[in-house]
Design an enzyme around this catalytic site. Structure first.
Site, PDB file in Angstrom:
ATOM      1  N   GLY A   1       0.803  -1.214   0.000  1.00 32.77           N
ATOM      2  CA  GLY A   1       0.000   0.000   0.000  1.00 32.77           C
ATOM      3  C   GLY A   1       0.835   1.262   0.000  1.00 32.77           C
ATOM      4  O   GLY A   1       0.295   2.361   0.012  1.00 32.77           O
ATOM      5  N   CYS A   2       2.142   1.094  -0.004  1.00 30.91           N
ATOM      6  CA  CYS A   2       3.041   2.250  -0.041  1.00 30.91           C
ATOM      7  C   CYS A   2       3.627   2.357  -1.445  1.00 30.91           C
ATOM      8  O   CYS A   2       3.999   1.343  -2.040  1.00 30.91           O
ATOM      9  CB  CYS A   2       4.178   2.086   0.965  1.00 30.91           C
ATOM     10  SG  CYS A   2       3.625   2.034   2.668  1.00 30.91           S
ATOM     11  N   ALA A   3       3.710   3.563  -1.958  1.00 30.04           N
ATOM     12  CA  ALA A   3       4.314   3.767  -3.276  1.00 30.04           C
ATOM     13  C   ALA A   3       5.819   3.496  -3.219  1.00 30.04           C
ATOM     14  O   ALA A   3       6.401   3.007  -4.175  1.00 30.04           O
ATOM     15  CB  ALA A   3       4.044   5.182  -3.768  1.00 30.04           C
ATOM     16  N   SER A   4       6.431   3.798  -2.092  1.00 34.04           N
ATOM     17  CA  SER A   4       7.857   3.548  -1.883  1.00 34.04           C
ATOM     18  C   SER A   4       8.035   2.153  -1.293  1.00 34.04           C
ATOM     19  O   SER A   4       7.088   1.523  -0.849  1.00 34.04           O
ATOM     20  CB  SER A   4       8.429   4.572  -0.890  1.00 34.04           C
ATOM     21  OG  SER A   4       8.164   5.867  -1.317  1.00 34.04           O
TER      22      SER A   4
END
Length: 139
Positions: free
Chosen positions: A49-52
């Site tokens: 769920g994190c772009a990074s």
């Protein structure tokens, strides 16, 4: 009441008028976080769920009523690494049963992060909080 380390961050953010300065401070406190060993950067510790790229490794210190929550974390993005440091200041050292009671959204709003993070970073921050809360609840 937030942890003293979080209160220090909140005081610093209140002192800094410019968001560029706040972002610099966020990056600075992220740099101060110890690196997560590569052996812990595995699918089980990766936060979805994190772009990074984000890895969180929760740990419980002590047992029973004396058990305290802590975690290590890292990201490949400097601002996100700073967000991990903010969460560490918010949660580290709490009794395990208190982790779920922290209103992370309200505490982080005190820093103005809810207004100044991109939608992707906000989603990632929520995913990190959810992971930490779930880890404490499972303990």
């Amino acid at each position: 009441m937030a942890q003293p380390a979080f209160e220090d961050i909140a005081e610093t953010f209140a002192f800094l008028d410019d968001w560029e300065d706040r972002y610099r401070h966020l990056i600075e406190i992220g740099r101060e976080m110890p690196a997560l060993p590569d052996a812990l950067k595995v699918p089980a510790t990766k936060v979805e769920g994190c772009a990074s790229q984000v890895w969180l490794m929760p740990r419980i210190e002590g047992q029973g009523a004396d058990a305290r929550f802590d975690f290590a974390g890292e990201s490949d993005a400097m601002i996100v690494r700073g967000l991990i440091a903010v969460l560490h200041a918010l949660y580290s050292g709490l009794p395990v049963g208190e982790v779920e009671k922290v209103d992370a959204q309200a505490e982080l709003a005190r820093l103005g992060l809810d207004e100044h993070l991109s939608a992707q970073r906000s989603n990632g921050l929520r995913a990190m909080v959810a992971r930490l809360r779930a880890s404490a609840a499972a303990a």
